[in-house]
Design an enzyme around this catalytic site. Structure first.
Site, PDB file in Angstrom:
ATOM      1  CD1 TRP A  40      -2.313  -2.108   1.701  1.00  0.00           C
ATOM      2  CD2 TRP A  40      -2.934  -1.075  -0.329  1.00  0.00           C
ATOM      3  NE1 TRP A  40      -3.173  -2.727   1.219  1.00  0.00           N
ATOM      4  CE2 TRP A  40      -3.782  -2.340   0.156  1.00  0.00           C
ATOM      5  CE3 TRP A  40      -3.503  -0.114  -1.213  1.00  0.00           C
ATOM      6  CZ2 TRP A  40      -5.004  -2.681  -0.655  1.00  0.00           C
ATOM      7  CZ3 TRP A  40      -4.293  -0.611  -1.977  1.00  0.00           C
ATOM      8  CH2 TRP A  40      -5.284  -1.717  -1.781  1.00  0.00           C
ATOM      9  CG  ASP A 100      -3.387   4.042   3.913  1.00  0.00           C
ATOM     10  OD1 ASP A 100      -4.277   3.886   4.576  1.00  0.00           O
ATOM     11  OD2 ASP A 100      -3.196   3.262   3.154  1.00  0.00           O
ATOM     12  CE  LYS A 150      -8.873  -2.867   3.736  1.00  0.00           C
ATOM     13  NZ  LYS A 150      -8.165  -1.966   3.152  1.00  0.00           N
TER      14      LYS A 150
END
Ligand SMILES: *Cc1c(COP(=O)(O)O)cnc(C)c1O
Length: 360
Positions: free
Chosen positions: A102, A172, A196
């Site tokens: 990511w 993030d 999530k």
């Protein structure tokens, strides 16, 4: 409800209480004779929901007064581009720490807009470590320093906030937000896709310090401009109202469960149990440095990868689902966000022990 233990990395399991509440509310929300999807986002009922959501977040995450809370669309991925557009004038540069895929994706999006300096990258270890912050090559004049507190694919998590640069820290937090209390005042920007730990895919939480709004480049689209979105209560255009509502229910559930300190204690215990079982076995293995193992995503490998498919099929039959590792990492991965009860961890550990007895 006939529910499996869902170890998906995202979209991930939601608390049963949230689903039950949503089901009860669906056709007739708050006596309006309409679902929440069918009401105006500017009407009093939705506005009240929006205010309640923000107040819950401010309380649960302990967000200081000088931070704005935004509800955005486009996923965490749109923030990979929105962060540079909002924080860095053309020609400037920013520092990025890469501890997984990511972070790498954030670098590639940001590179379209500014000069990216990769201050540290753990790719050479197979993303199993976090490079010592003392070795990061940060620049004094960076517009910001970006990192990924929890790398979802490789299961690598920072257990402390890095303190190596005067540049605003941008995080993030998609796969770790709400898993524990954090000191928001250490950050310039925090963002997290909801699917999530905060609800359904389609809405992104963004927490930004006041002084970092109002700096967007002239060619920044309005829907990603932090100041425009802050001034309009995240309603510069039609927001993802149903996802916003689901987030509100998840926050109600978090509060009912006791808040983030309770979550932290539970998450540490859940992850600890699973890592202990993996470490105690000759058959399962987790390659990540013990100091940076994730509480949320636990990858593991079988000693014999030929057994991967059998393991997954038998797990599925035992109602333990979505355990296949990300295609980049291979093997298995158990994602155990807030909504995964401890009984789900126990069921997985029992299944793994039984499988090892029969197949090793
Ligand atoms: C899932 C995830 C993303 C991607 O989120 P989208 O909502 O699909 O854009 C980004 N970063 C991290 C750390 C993630 O876990």
């Amino acid at each position: 409800m006939n529910r499996v233990h869902n170890f998906s990395a995202g979209p991930a399991a939601l608390p049963d209480a949230v689903l039950e509440r949503a089901r009860a509310d669906l056709p007739d929300w708050q006596g309006l004779g309409m679902s929440v999807m069918e009401v105006s986002h500017r009407g009093p009922d939705f506005m009240a929901l929006a205010e309640r959501t923000e107040a819950s977040l401010r309380e649960l995450l302990d967000v200081p007064e000088n931070y704005r809370i935004l509800f955005l669309a486009g996923g965490a991925t749109l923030q990979f581009a929105s962060v540079p557009l909002n924080l860095a004038p053309p020609g400037s540069g920013a520092d990025y720490v890469v501890t997984g895929n990511w972070g790498r994706k954030a670098v590639s999006e940001a590179s379209r807009y500014l000069n990216v300096n990769v201050a540290a990258d753990s790719e050479s270890t197979g993303y199993t470590t976090i490079p010592d912050p003392a070795t990061w090559s940060v620049r004094d004049d960076a517009a910001y320093l970006h990192y990924t507190p929890n790398e979802t694919v490789y299961g690598v998590e920072f257990h402390a906030i890095p303190d190596v640069s005067d540049a605003p820290l941008v995080a993030d937090m998609s796969s770790t937000v709400m898993s524990r209390p954090i000191d928001v005042s250490r950050y310039g920007v925090i963002y997290a896709g909801a699917q999530k730990n905060l609800g359904a895919a389609g809405i992104t939480l963004l927490v930004v310090r006041d002084d970092l709004t109002g700096r967007a480049r002239g060619d920044t689209p309005g829907v990603v401009d932090y100041r425009l979105m802050a001034e309009s209560g995240s309603m510069w255009n039609t927001p993802p109202t149903f996802c916003w509502y689901i987030m509100a229910l998840v926050l109600d559930w978090l509060r009912d469960e006791g808040g983030l300190a309770v979550m932290a204690e539970r998450n540490e215990r859940k992850a600890g149990k699973l890592y202990s079982a993996i470490d105690a076995s000759e058959f399962y293995d987790n390659p990540v440095d013990a100091a940076c193992r994730s509480w949320m995503n636990v990858p593991f490998r079988l000693a014999d990868p030929e057994l991967d498919d059998v393991f997954l099929a038998e797990a599925e039959a035992a109602r333990l689902t979505n355990l296949k590792g990300h295609r980049l990492a291979g093997g298995m991965r158990a994602s155990i966000y807030n909504a995964m009860p401890e009984s789900g961890i126990d069921a997985l550990i029992d299944f793994m022990a039984d499988f090892e007895d029969r197949r090793a």
